[in-house]
Write an enzyme that holds these catalytic residues in place. Sequence first.
Site, PDB file in Angstrom:
ATOM      1  NE  ARG B  17      25.212  57.971  49.349  1.00  0.00           N
ATOM      2  CZ  ARG B  17      26.188  57.083  49.250  1.00  0.00           C
ATOM      3  NH1 ARG B  17      26.374  56.162  50.183  1.00  0.00           N
ATOM      4  NH2 ARG B  17      27.012  57.109  48.196  1.00  0.00           N
ATOM      5  CG  ASP B  18      30.006  57.305  50.878  1.00  0.00           C
ATOM      6  OD1 ASP B  18      30.222  56.733  51.951  1.00  0.00           O
ATOM      7  OD2 ASP B  18      30.388  56.853  49.783  1.00  0.00           O
ATOM      8  CG  HIS B  21      28.778  55.175  55.524  1.00  0.00           C
ATOM      9  ND1 HIS B  21      28.108  54.067  55.996  1.00  0.00           N
ATOM     10  CD2 HIS B  21      28.479  55.256  54.200  1.00  0.00           C
ATOM     11  CE1 HIS B  21      27.437  53.500  54.994  1.00  0.00           C
ATOM     12  NE2 HIS B  21      27.642  54.199  53.898  1.00  0.00           N
ATOM     13  CB  SER B 171      32.523  50.276  47.084  1.00  0.00           C
ATOM     14  OG  SER B 171      31.628  50.489  46.021  1.00  0.00           O
ATOM     15  CG  HIS B 198      31.532  56.622  44.628  1.00  0.00           C
ATOM     16  ND1 HIS B 198      30.562  57.316  45.307  1.00  0.00           N
ATOM     17  CD2 HIS B 198      32.114  55.810  45.555  1.00  0.00           C
ATOM     18  CE1 HIS B 198      30.541  56.943  46.588  1.00  0.00           C
ATOM     19  NE2 HIS B 198      31.496  56.024  46.769  1.00  0.00           N
ATOM     20  CG  HIS B 200      35.512  55.036  49.128  1.00  0.00           C
ATOM     21  ND1 HIS B 200      35.072  55.522  50.338  1.00  0.00           N
ATOM     22  CD2 HIS B 200      34.398  54.777  48.405  1.00  0.00           C
ATOM     23  CE1 HIS B 200      33.749  55.536  50.361  1.00  0.00           C
ATOM     24  NE2 HIS B 200      33.308  55.083  49.203  1.00  0.00           N
ATOM     25  CE1 TYR B 291      31.898  48.821  50.733  1.00  0.00           C
ATOM     26  CE2 TYR B 291      30.507  47.945  52.479  1.00  0.00           C
ATOM     27  CZ  TYR B 291      30.805  48.939  51.578  1.00  0.00           C
ATOM     28  OH  TYR B 291      30.015  50.056  51.519  1.00  0.00           O
TER      29      TYR B 291
END
Lengths: 352, 352
Positions: B17-18, B21, B171, B198, B200, B291
């Site tokens: 899923r992630d 990307h 994120s 979650h 990064h 982002y």
Amino acid sequence: MTDAGDADLRLVDMTLRDGMHAVDHQFTPDQMRDVARALNDAEMDVIEMSHGDGMGGSSINYGFAAASTGEYLDAVAPEVTESDLSVLMLPGIGTVEHIELAASKGADICRIATHVTEADISEEHFEYVVDHGMEAAGLLMLSHMAPPETVLEQAKLMEEYGAEAVYVMDSAGAMLPNDVEERVSLLSEELSIDVGFHAHNNLGLAIGNTLTALDAGAVTIDGCLRGLGAGSGNAQMEVLVGTLKKAGYDVNPDFFGVMDAAEDTLLPMLTEDTMPELDNDSLILGYAGVYSSFLRHTRRASERYGVDPREVLIELGEMEVVGGQEDLITDVASRLAEERGGDGAATAEGDD
Amino acid sequence: MTDAGDADLRLVDMTLRDGMHAVDHQFTPDQMRDVARALNDAEMDVIEMSHGDGMGGSSINYGFAAASTGEYLDAVAPEVTESDLSVLMLPGIGTVEHIELAASKGADICRIATHVTEADISEEHFEYVVDHGMEAAGLLMLSHMAPPETVLEQAKLMEEYGAEAVYVMDSAGAMLPNDVEERVSLLSEELSIDVGFHAHNNLGLAIGNTLTALDAGAVTIDGCLRGLGAGSGNAQMEVLVGTLKKAGYDVNPDFFGVMDAAEDTLLPMLTEDTMPELDNDSLILGYAGVYSSFLRHTRRASERYGVDPREVLIELGEMEVVGGQEDLITDVASRLAEERGGDGAATAEGDD
């Protein structure tokens, strides 16, 4: 040598030293000069250079470097006008002649590294460094293998010998934050000299553990541009500078300058093969807490006895095996094969 | 669905899923099936799959995937016998039809993600997920952009709508350990449902921050094999499992099995281009807290006005600009150019 800045925190860039492992010690003097210039322009506090295993490391045992210590120093030293220039010395690999050479070529600092329980072999080297007018610092390698009290006792020896700083080195990238906190805080409380921390990224914690070390009292920190370094690499210097700035630390190096050194100067010298990565080999070494030199022997012995090399490495870690005890690897593989049914050797493909 | 194990800690693997990307959403259904099988064999707690931007993401805006949600579900669902199967839904991108589809194909969990201050747009979706017999969870994206009290208020909305867990999502990889600790501990104290985290890796803290989140009360954690994921990637799942085991956490997945899924199953599907890396682009996005979609626009505007795109990104971060406000980028670049001497536009190479 000029003091690069006023912040209390001192960052040591080892791209041209621990980073040498990643390129099989093949940086050319010209490449070293270019990286050193970029780091000096970025006002890095300390620039360390030498064979990955320290001065004198260029050999059949540790891998031949692309040039001699003298040639590297001639290329790099004239560029280092703002930063302090450091060299590494491992007693047993480097000699007092290397110390003389480094001092004569303009090195400001000599860092002396021993296994975490063997500081006593470094006394003479510390004296020699101090006598030659260089700043001396001590590095305790594989510090995860000794309890905090032992690390302190060994650090005190180095302090007594003349070290102006002692570093807790997580050489196998095996420390959890708590391991870092216990060792660094004890040394910070009990020593009157600076305490440093040197991370490897085997458990993905190079930056995280460095923040923990700073919280615990460390004031000098090792890293490499692009996260170069042995195995999975060290703390990534440009990331460290950015993260520390974001966290409110006063750091001397210029963030954008260090980023440029990483991507504009260093990166074009690297290939995909030389980029450190956090692969399964790195991970299991950090998990087991054993040094990377065990990997090849373990693979061979594991194949012979039909066992998973990861289990052998974990067992070796639990036995706290150190360099020089490679003969134990076969014993462990054989024993694990027996424990798993007694016929492990049946899958042996011969002793190579 | 079968409960994969007894440990309280629940690991969510988002490679499919992630991680989509990182491969421009081009995993084939066969590839997804192979990875899901390996993860299921390794007793991963939860396997999440869908377009990187959730079901319905396959579009000109978010990038077309190699197959439809239904095709992916048909390939993956039959393999997931031990783990729970999860899908992602972003209100505004996915629709209630996607929820129906996922439920009909055997998904166990639907996670619903909104911007950290926009939980209120998800009420209907939560109801629909619960009505269709799936477990619902809420993800608060870009949680670094809101103070802990706001994150809590938004998490409470999701709890009220029927979420069985709410995740603090870093994120942009912009959180320092303290940011994680504040948000996760507040939610853990105030919610009666599970709290997740979650990460990064833009500041090199994906694993470190995850340990901090667990200390602060998180009980469910996201990650991807080989550290796949948008930008610099997520917490590297096999590293996470090893590090958590080493730290004494009771985890359900099999460490060696997850390592094998990463290196034997997933790695051969990847190219150097698809491996996430912590480069200067990732770093400055994490530092600035914006982002990744801003990067391209910022580069163009910075070139036009002759300013350093890093300064523009940092300024955008301080202004707390969010997706949809891309028109502000040009204003910022122009203003910075003026502040730096008024002639920034002189270096403009035309508006492209």
